[in-house]
Enzyme design. Structure first.
Site, mmCIF file in Angstrom:
data_model
loop_
_atom_site.group_PDB
_atom_site.id
_atom_site.type_symbol
_atom_site.label_atom_id
_atom_site.label_comp_id
_atom_site.label_asym_id
_atom_site.label_seq_id
_atom_site.Cartn_x
_atom_site.Cartn_y
_atom_site.Cartn_z
ATOM 1 N N CYS A 116 0.490 -1.374 -0.070
ATOM 2 C CA CYS A 116 0.055 -0.080 0.273
ATOM 3 C C CYS A 116 0.738 1.089 0.056
ATOM 4 O O CYS A 116 0.279 2.426 -0.040
ATOM 5 C CB CYS A 116 -0.904 0.012 1.196
ATOM 6 N N HIS A 256 -3.248 7.236 2.989
ATOM 7 C CA HIS A 256 -3.850 6.069 2.263
ATOM 8 C C HIS A 256 -5.124 5.931 3.115
ATOM 9 O O HIS A 256 -5.219 5.628 4.249
ATOM 10 C CB HIS A 256 -2.620 4.722 2.749
ATOM 11 N N ASN A 286 -10.219 0.230 -0.109
ATOM 12 C CA ASN A 286 -9.002 0.380 -0.182
ATOM 13 C C ASN A 286 -8.211 -0.198 -1.338
ATOM 14 O O ASN A 286 -8.371 -1.485 -1.872
ATOM 15 C CB ASN A 286 -8.101 -0.594 1.156
#
Ligand code: UT7
Length: 331
Positions: A116, A256, A286
């Protein structure tokens, strides 16, 4: 000599049409809209469907939108970086294919994977190529088809992830806009807590292990959550301190999008008002490498030249970090 900084000068994005809502997930696993919304902030996510369509499909669409908006001749692009944890294929650079498909005929391309944190680390790499004077047009694309490594019978992961892509063009700036500072970290002891184990070189594919589902993402949510909260807040605070920035100075936090509670905890640590916190997790979930460019693309019209943006990310590995960037243009 004037210092060259690396500025973002254009954005593009792509989201697949198919929507997977919390209500639809209620039919698939033992979960409910109230739990998902209160624990993660997510309402829906996009899923890329279609035979043979992979990460490159979305990366190409995001790049094409950027090229059109910027009225850019793709032949001028010198480097294409695809930040992704889900490349099209195990051993052929997705970025090379993307570069060819968008007409970046003079570019070279490579993929970057830091889970990520891939786009955040990619920003650092893109900036270094620009700051060194080596290249003048670097296209950084964050794209992930997370649905390709999700077990849709595992409620611990299938409610979180979605597919998408965002693209950013980096160019030299002589007025001081663009990337100002970075603080990037990793800790390999974290890889047991968030990983897709099977399919890499340590544990290659094997027909007997398919049923164990080890090629899907496994996440020990609580451990990842605690580490994400602590580390993202820590690096964001460090970046502010190092650059003599107060919460008043910061225009935006671009964090994020893994969990609304993690983003809010990071904002709280640097005492940032919620009006300054970019948030689109409710729409996309996500999207791994795509969360940061999708945020910037979605907020692009609200951004003003000179805005001070703090980027922060945390992901598998573990990997995490923060980047301070001064926005370079008005839309
Ligand atoms: O992008 C990379 C980094 N990833 C992240 O940052 C994700 C970090 N982790 C998280 O966001 C959270 O840990 C999750 C959203 C994955 C889980 O939230 P949580 O608040 O940590 O829940 P939990 O795993 O502690 O589970 C709490 C309860 C459990 O039930 P009991 O034991 O209290 O009876 C779970 O079984 O919630 C249950 N549960 C669910 N219930 C409904 C777990 N998943 C679900 C679900 N629907 N999908």
């Amino acid at each position: 000599m004037t210092k060259i900084t690396a500025a973002i000068t254009a954005m593009g994005k792509y989201l697949p049409e198919d929507i997977l809502t919390n209500k639809m997930l209620e039919e698939m696993v033992d979960t409910n809209d109230e739990w998902i919304t209160s624990r993660t902030g997510i309402k829906e996510r996009r899923i890329l469907k279609g035979e043979g369509l992979g990460t490159s499909y979305m990366a190409i669409k995001a790049a094409e939108e950027l090229i059109e908006k910027k009225n850019l001749d793709p032949a001028e692009i010198e480097l294409v970086i695809v930040a992704t944890a889900t490349p099209d294929m195990q051993a052929a650079a997705t970025a090379a294919y993307v570069a060819s498909e968008i007409g970046a005929v003079n570019a070279f391309g490579f993929d970057m994977d830091a889970a990520c944190s891939s786009f955040l680390f990619g920003m650092s790499v893109a900036a270094k190529y620009i700051e060194s004077g080596s290249y003048k047009k670097v296209l950084l694309i964050g794209a992930d088809k997370c649905s390709s490594i999700i077990d849709y019978t595992d409620r611990a992961t299938c409610i979180i992830f979605g597919d998408g892509a965002g693209a950013a063009l980096f160019e030299p700036d002589e007025e001081g806009f663009g990337v100002q500072d970075e603080y990037l970290r990793s800790d390999g002891t974290g890889r047991e807590f968030l990983r897709a184990k099977r399919g890499g070189s340590s544990y290659p594919w094997d027909k007997d292990t398919f049923d164990k589902k080890e090629h899907y993402i496994f996440q020990e949510g609580k451990t990842v959550f605690k580490n994400a909260v602590f580390n993202m807040a820590d690096v964001a605070e460090k970046i502010l301190t190092r650059n003599n920035l107060t919460n008043e100075d910061v225009t935006w936090l671009a964090a994020h999008q893994a969990n609304k509670r993690i983003i809010e905890a990071t904002a709280n640590r640097i005492k940032l008002d919620s009006s300054k916190v970019m948030m689109n997790i409710q729409n996309y979930g996500n999207t791994t490498s795509a969360t940061l460019p999708l945020l910037i693309a979605d907020y692009e019209k609200q951004l003003k030249k000179g805005d001070k943006i703090i980027f922060a990310a945390f992901g598998g590995g573990f990997t995490w970090g923060s980047i301070y960037l001064k926005w370079a243009y008005n839309s």
